[in-house]
Design a protein around this motif. Sequence first.
Motif, PDB file in Angstrom:
ATOM      1  N   LEU A   1       0.826  -1.206   0.000  1.00  0.00           N
ATOM      2  CA  LEU A   1       0.000   0.000   0.000  1.00  0.00           C
ATOM      3  C   LEU A   1       0.862   1.258   0.000  1.00  0.00           C
ATOM      4  CD1 LEU A   1      -2.819  -1.072   2.481  1.00  0.00           C
ATOM      5  CD2 LEU A   1      -3.054  -0.697   0.019  1.00  0.00           C
ATOM      6  N   TYR A   2       1.975   1.230   0.754  1.00  0.00           N
ATOM      7  CA  TYR A   2       2.861   2.397   0.737  1.00  0.00           C
ATOM      8  C   TYR A   2       3.396   2.638  -0.669  1.00  0.00           C
ATOM      9  CZ  TYR A   2       6.814   5.429   1.028  1.00  0.00           C
ATOM     10  OH  TYR A   2       7.677   6.468   0.798  1.00  0.00           O
ATOM     11  N   CYS A   3       3.803   1.570  -1.346  1.00  0.00           N
ATOM     12  CA  CYS A   3       4.325   1.716  -2.707  1.00  0.00           C
ATOM     13  C   CYS A   3       3.258   2.278  -3.648  1.00  0.00           C
ATOM     14  CB  CYS A   3       4.829   0.379  -3.228  1.00  0.00           C
ATOM     15  SG  CYS A   3       6.299  -0.250  -2.379  1.00  0.00           S
ATOM     16  N   ALA A   4       2.009   1.799  -3.481  1.00  0.00           N
ATOM     17  CA  ALA A   4       0.917   2.314  -4.319  1.00  0.00           C
ATOM     18  C   ALA A   4       0.663   3.791  -4.027  1.00  0.00           C
ATOM     19  CB  ALA A   4      -0.348   1.494  -4.081  1.00  0.00           C
ATOM     20  N   VAL A   5       0.730   4.176  -2.752  1.00  0.00           N
ATOM     21  CA  VAL A   5       0.601   5.594  -2.388  1.00  0.00           C
ATOM     22  C   VAL A   5       1.733   6.403  -3.011  1.00  0.00           C
ATOM     23  CG1 VAL A   5       0.742   7.224  -0.456  1.00  0.00           C
ATOM     24  CG2 VAL A   5      -0.716   5.195  -0.272  1.00  0.00           C
ATOM     25  N   ALA A   6       2.965   5.851  -2.949  1.00  0.00           N
ATOM     26  CA  ALA A   6       4.122   6.550  -3.513  1.00  0.00           C
ATOM     27  C   ALA A   6       3.952   6.750  -5.015  1.00  0.00           C
ATOM     28  CB  ALA A   6       5.396   5.755  -3.225  1.00  0.00           C
ATOM     29  N   VAL A   7       3.414   5.731  -5.711  1.00  0.00           N
ATOM     30  CA  VAL A   7       3.194   5.862  -7.155  1.00  0.00           C
ATOM     31  C   VAL A   7       2.273   7.046  -7.445  1.00  0.00           C
ATOM     32  CG1 VAL A   7       2.086   4.791  -9.163  1.00  0.00           C
ATOM     33  CG2 VAL A   7       3.601   3.441  -7.711  1.00  0.00           C
ATOM     34  N   ARG A   8       1.171   7.141  -6.697  1.00  0.00           N
ATOM     35  CA  ARG A   8       0.233   8.241  -6.950  1.00  0.00           C
ATOM     36  C   ARG A   8       0.876   9.595  -6.631  1.00  0.00           C
ATOM     37  NH1 ARG A   8      -6.123   9.271  -5.410  1.00  0.00           N
ATOM     38  NH2 ARG A   8      -6.093  11.481  -6.013  1.00  0.00           N
ATOM     39  N   ARG A   9       1.531   9.702  -5.470  1.00  0.00           N
ATOM     40  CA  ARG A   9       2.106  10.991  -5.066  1.00  0.00           C
ATOM     41  C   ARG A   9       3.215  11.437  -6.023  1.00  0.00           C
ATOM     42  NH1 ARG A   9      -0.737  14.163  -2.174  1.00  0.00           N
ATOM     43  NH2 ARG A   9       1.126  15.117  -1.259  1.00  0.00           N
ATOM     44  N   ILE A  10       4.073  10.489  -6.414  1.00  0.00           N
ATOM     45  CA  ILE A  10       5.183  10.841  -7.310  1.00  0.00           C
ATOM     46  C   ILE A  10       4.648  11.231  -8.687  1.00  0.00           C
ATOM     47  CG2 ILE A  10       7.208   9.917  -8.500  1.00  0.00           C
ATOM     48  CD1 ILE A  10       7.603   8.106  -5.988  1.00  0.00           C
ATOM     49  N   SER A  11       3.661  10.487  -9.183  1.00  0.00           N
ATOM     50  CA  SER A  11       3.109  10.797 -10.514  1.00  0.00           C
ATOM     51  C   SER A  11       2.412  12.150 -10.523  1.00  0.00           C
ATOM     52  CB  SER A  11       2.129   9.704 -10.937  1.00  0.00           C
ATOM     53  OG  SER A  11       1.007   9.676 -10.067  1.00  0.00           O
ATOM     54  N   GLU A  12       1.915  12.610  -9.364  1.00  0.00           N
ATOM     55  CA  GLU A  12       1.241  13.903  -9.289  1.00  0.00           C
ATOM     56  C   GLU A  12       2.195  15.042  -8.925  1.00  0.00           C
ATOM     57  OE1 GLU A  12      -1.940  13.250  -6.537  1.00  0.00           O
ATOM     58  OE2 GLU A  12      -3.182  12.179  -7.995  1.00  0.00           O
ATOM     59  N   GLY A  13       3.512  14.719  -8.812  1.00  0.00           N
ATOM     60  CA  GLY A  13       4.509  15.767  -8.587  1.00  0.00           C
ATOM     61  C   GLY A  13       4.798  16.068  -7.135  1.00  0.00           C
ATOM     62  N   TYR A  14       4.732  15.047  -6.250  1.00  0.00           N
ATOM     63  CA  TYR A  14       5.029  15.246  -4.823  1.00  0.00           C
ATOM     64  C   TYR A  14       6.117  14.275  -4.379  1.00  0.00           C
ATOM     65  CZ  TYR A  14       0.564  17.727  -4.841  1.00  0.00           C
ATOM     66  OH  TYR A  14      -0.464  18.597  -5.117  1.00  0.00           O
TER      67      TYR A  14
END
Length: 636
Positions: free
Chosen positions: A217-230
């Motif tokens: 779940l952390y990795c999935a959260v990281a994917v979303r945050r990184i793809s959105e520029g965070y």
Amino acid sequence: MRFPNQRLAQLFDLLQNETLPQDELAQRLSVSTRTVRADITALNALLAGHGAQFILSRGNGYQLKIDDAIRYQSLQDSRPSALRIPRTGQERVHYLVVRFLTSAFSLKLEDLADEWFVSRATLQNDMVEVREGFQRYNLTLETRPRHGMKLFGSEMSVRACLTDLLWELAQQDSLNPLVTEIALNAGVPEQLVAVLHDTLTRHHIRLTDEGELFVRLYCAVAVRRISEGYPLPEFNAEDVEDNVRGAARDIAAAISQLADKVLSPSEENWLCVHIAARQIQEIAPSAINADDDEALVNYILRYINTHYNYNLLNDAQLHADLLTHIKTMITRVRYQIMIPNPLLDNIKQHYPMAWDMTLAAVSGWGKYTPYVISENEIGFLVLHIGVGLERHYNVGYQRQPRVLLVCDAGNAMARMIEAVLQRKYPQVEVTRTVTLREYELADSIGEDFVISTARISEKAKPVVLIAPFPTDYQLEQIGKLVLVDRTRPWMLEKYFDADHFRVIDSNMDRQTLFQELCGQLREEGFVDAEFLDSVVEREAIVSTMLGDGIALPHSLGLLAQKTVVYTVLAPQGIKWGDETAHVIFLLAISKSEYEEAMAIYDIFVTFLRERAMTRLCGCRDFAEFKTVAMESLSRF
């Protein structure tokens, strides 16, 4: 197919892949079994033309029987995806948290209220809990006129808050829409399953199922945050083993591909910390060289031996279990990684002795270290200590039934009856065997009940008449008396009394209450002067509020000369940290009676489960209190 109400849709979903008895369905849907049967009939009427029916399998429950797979599949394919609207207060809180954590713009409560078909006032009430949750992660909501509210805080805190929430929700329901559709990019968690499994296997890293779910779940959260520029700010991980770093490097490469962005070294380093904080240690305890790990294990076990008279120092299994757990725990506390402990309340109630021992030991050790160990982490340690205590000591004290045997048929027959009782009810203690004449001459009976081979009169204790060779029915009658809970009523008689009972109608603060109660106990010789300071110190560590307005203040360690419970009823309430206490039990427990007195906690837990606080608080004297207490104990 349209369901006439939400409950039928929920029942339909529950029985898709699982066979469930009607009692379980009634409990999950908060209805009666009669309603469940009516709903099943209604569902079957709706499914009549779709090639499926719900049938009752005796001994198992309701299950889906598909007669025409093609027609049923067409029904499934035609089902529209439900509009995701939170229905309960807790659901709204979760949806609000996710919205604020994932939104790049300010949010207006008016817009959310219109979207979810609730009033703005309802959402304002929900926001109290939302703000409290964000505060635990040092996240703040700022309001700008005409723009709405926006969340501010570090990227690490945002990711930690979102991952923790999704992890808790996924454990309760893996199909929760927040986890499967709303908070994460579609399909990402499913793609990460194979990546993580392959990577952890290649690098010889073991995680529990819960640990692997969290990392996924952390990795999935990281994917979303990184793809959105965070991206994460600069961060370095120290003392990380090579296999953990290698696994983090491979997982980071997969995240980079899924997010379609180049990752900074900080992302890989933070992954290292998460994996190290959750891996299962497989190395021998002798190979763990971190001074803090060994020091904390030895300190806890020595503290328990010194202050509580339980020697666990030579338990190699407990030492190894604590050592391997604490190694990863210190990684978590060093980097302030919070792991929720969903069993915390149960641990406090089922291991009250181990909880107090571990809390006292960890608090003492905390004075010499910069680390702050949370209640959740202490709860995990308590499980190890509790199992160690059960392995070596009879910590689950129970008062076994004591029986008087009246037998005039001679020693041989008496021994035969004793053997039958021991075989059928090994917990029974036959304290003595007397003749019929000796029984009639006795003024009173100290045992819990009497078993007799001849008809005799009762002397304030139940009598069971049996044949020299007891029948099954007679043994069942004995069993009804054997299985009565005598431990808690006996504890109530032994440790609660009118001299240590008080009703407080005036305003009083917690400190004044402690001073008055401890002062009286000191004058009566129950405690020494240090008891008051220890009670105050224990309260400062973690609140002793059990719940539902019931508080259990006590000292760190066993400082009482004699065991007693001081009962205080406060109808107006006494401020107890962030809560209000109405029923207070001050515990003074001595070393000589500690193991036995642990059953006292069962009394308080029973009051909590029975929701007895209101009835207890209405008592005006000790006799009324004792009557209400006995009623609560007898019902449970």
